[in-house]
Design a protein around this motif. Structure first.
Motif, PDB file in Angstrom:
ATOM      1  N   MET A   1       4.974   1.026  -0.116  1.00 14.35           N
ATOM      2  CA  MET A   1       3.875   0.188  -0.590  1.00 14.35           C
ATOM      3  C   MET A   1       3.028  -0.291   0.580  1.00 14.35           C
ATOM      4  SD  MET A   1       4.157   0.058  -3.831  1.00 14.35           S
ATOM      5  CE  MET A   1       3.089  -1.322  -4.204  1.00 14.35           C
TER       6      MET A   1
ATOM      7  N   GLU B   1       0.939  -2.828   0.098  1.00 13.11           N
ATOM      8  CA  GLU B   1       1.082  -4.249  -0.151  1.00 13.11           C
ATOM      9  C   GLU B   1       2.263  -4.397  -1.095  1.00 13.11           C
ATOM     10  OE1 GLU B   1      -2.489  -6.506  -0.984  1.00 13.11           O
ATOM     11  OE2 GLU B   1      -3.666  -4.781  -0.337  1.00 13.11           O
ATOM     12  N   LYS B   2       3.220  -5.192  -0.701  1.00 14.69           N
ATOM     13  CA  LYS B   2       4.462  -5.329  -1.443  1.00 14.69           C
ATOM     14  C   LYS B   2       4.202  -5.682  -2.905  1.00 14.69           C
ATOM     15  CE  LYS B   2       8.904  -7.571  -1.256  1.00 14.69           C
ATOM     16  NZ  LYS B   2       9.726  -8.583  -0.632  1.00 14.69           N
ATOM     17  N   ASP B   3       4.904  -4.987  -3.784  1.00 14.08           N
ATOM     18  CA  ASP B   3       4.878  -5.234  -5.224  1.00 14.08           C
ATOM     19  C   ASP B   3       3.518  -5.047  -5.877  1.00 14.08           C
ATOM     20  OD1 ASP B   3       7.595  -5.717  -5.228  1.00 14.08           O
ATOM     21  OD2 ASP B   3       7.323  -7.851  -4.851  1.00 14.08           O
ATOM     22  N   LYS B   4       2.683  -4.220  -5.299  1.00 16.29           N
ATOM     23  CA  LYS B   4       1.396  -3.892  -5.908  1.00 16.29           C
ATOM     24  C   LYS B   4       1.324  -2.394  -6.128  1.00 16.29           C
ATOM     25  CE  LYS B   4      -1.402  -7.709  -4.286  1.00 16.29           C
ATOM     26  NZ  LYS B   4      -2.700  -8.077  -3.723  1.00 16.29           N
TER      27      LYS B   4
ATOM     28  N   HIS C   1      -0.570   0.702  -5.696  1.00  9.38           N
ATOM     29  CA  HIS C   1      -1.648   1.131  -4.825  1.00  9.38           C
ATOM     30  C   HIS C   1      -2.430   2.260  -5.481  1.00  9.38           C
ATOM     31  CE1 HIS C   1      -3.172   3.250  -1.020  1.00  9.38           C
ATOM     32  NE2 HIS C   1      -4.027   2.324  -1.386  1.00  9.38           N
TER      33      HIS C   1
ATOM     34  N   ASN D   1      -9.247  -5.433 -10.617  1.00 11.06           N
ATOM     35  CA  ASN D   1      -8.940  -6.828 -10.288  1.00 11.06           C
ATOM     36  C   ASN D   1      -8.631  -7.643 -11.535  1.00 11.06           C
ATOM     37  OD1 ASN D   1      -9.093  -6.648  -7.506  1.00 11.06           O
ATOM     38  ND2 ASN D   1     -11.276  -7.116  -7.447  1.00 11.06           N
TER      39      ASN D   1
ATOM     40  N   VAL E   1      -1.576  -6.173 -14.062  1.00 15.02           N
ATOM     41  CA  VAL E   1      -0.645  -5.688 -13.050  1.00 15.02           C
ATOM     42  C   VAL E   1      -1.308  -5.843 -11.682  1.00 15.02           C
ATOM     43  CG1 VAL E   1       0.551  -3.632 -12.180  1.00 15.02           C
ATOM     44  CG2 VAL E   1       0.419  -4.058 -14.640  1.00 15.02           C
ATOM     45  N   ALA E   2      -0.546  -6.303 -10.700  1.00 17.36           N
ATOM     46  CA  ALA E   2      -1.090  -6.465  -9.351  1.00 17.36           C
ATOM     47  C   ALA E   2      -1.396  -5.086  -8.760  1.00 17.36           C
ATOM     48  CB  ALA E   2      -0.099  -7.215  -8.466  1.00 17.36           C
ATOM     49  N   THR E   3      -2.627  -4.909  -8.312  1.00 22.15           N
ATOM     50  CA  THR E   3      -3.042  -3.637  -7.740  1.00 22.15           C
ATOM     51  C   THR E   3      -3.666  -3.853  -6.368  1.00 22.15           C
ATOM     52  OG1 THR E   3      -5.221  -3.755  -8.801  1.00 22.15           O
ATOM     53  CG2 THR E   3      -3.496  -2.564  -9.990  1.00 22.15           C
ATOM     54  N   ALA E   4      -3.587  -2.831  -5.551  1.00 19.11           N
ATOM     55  CA  ALA E   4      -4.299  -2.773  -4.279  1.00 19.11           C
ATOM     56  C   ALA E   4      -5.156  -1.512  -4.359  1.00 19.11           C
ATOM     57  CB  ALA E   4      -3.330  -2.692  -3.107  1.00 19.11           C
TER      58      ALA E   4
END
Length: 159
Positions: A7, A9-12, A14, A33, A37-40
């Motif tokens: 990852m 960014e942790k727990d995202k 990508h 955004n 769900v957390a995204t990068a």
């Protein structure tokens, strides 16, 4: 924590997106955004810059989205190049387009796309499609689905 890929960014989740239109890139970024769900999101102006990044990075994205008719030429060419690289064969790849022409859909799946999205004109419908794509991509990553049999199409607006 998501597994299968390192990852950035942790727990995202990508996501890498190639599109040569600045407005479209911002459209995607804004929509992701707003997904629960957390995204990068990493944006690229061309298929070449995306491919170079993917070849060099030790941290592969979980999902790559490529415009069928862009960037910098045919998106299908970039899909074929991605799938020809052993390092990138298991990355989930989505093709998106304003076209729902079945020949385009079939060619994308034959070339190795996992997802085909007919880009809705309506922003809220587009956001819903991206939310679904993120959810399905997470299932693929966490449940160890076989990339070769993982295919989804979104051909109607609002699906």
């Amino acid at each position: 924590m998501l597994t299968g890929y390192m990852m950035m960014e942790k727990d995202k989740l990508h996501i890498a997106i190639a599109n040569d239109d600045a407005e479209d890139r911002q459209f995607f970024k804004d929509a992701f955004n707003q997904v629960r769900v957390a995204t990068a999101v990493t944006l690229f102006k061309s298929g070449r810059s995306l491919t170079n990044y993917l070849r060099l990075t030790p941290n592969l994205p979980h999902l790559v989205l490529i415009n069928l008719n862009k960037p910098s030429g045919a998106g299908m060419e970039w899909l074929i190049k991605l799938r020809a690289n052993k390092k990138l064969r298991d990355v989930v790849v989505g093709i998106y387009s304003s076209s729902s022409y079945m020949l385009h859909v079939e060619e994308a799946f034959i070339a190795g796309a996992n997802i085909y999205i007919k880009k809705p004109d309506d922003y809220s419908a587009f956001k819903k499609v991206l939310t679904d794509v993120v959810g399905i991509s997470l299932l693929y990553l966490t449940d160890g689905l076989n990339r070769e049999s993982f295919m989804v199409s979104y051909l109607e607006d609002g699906l």
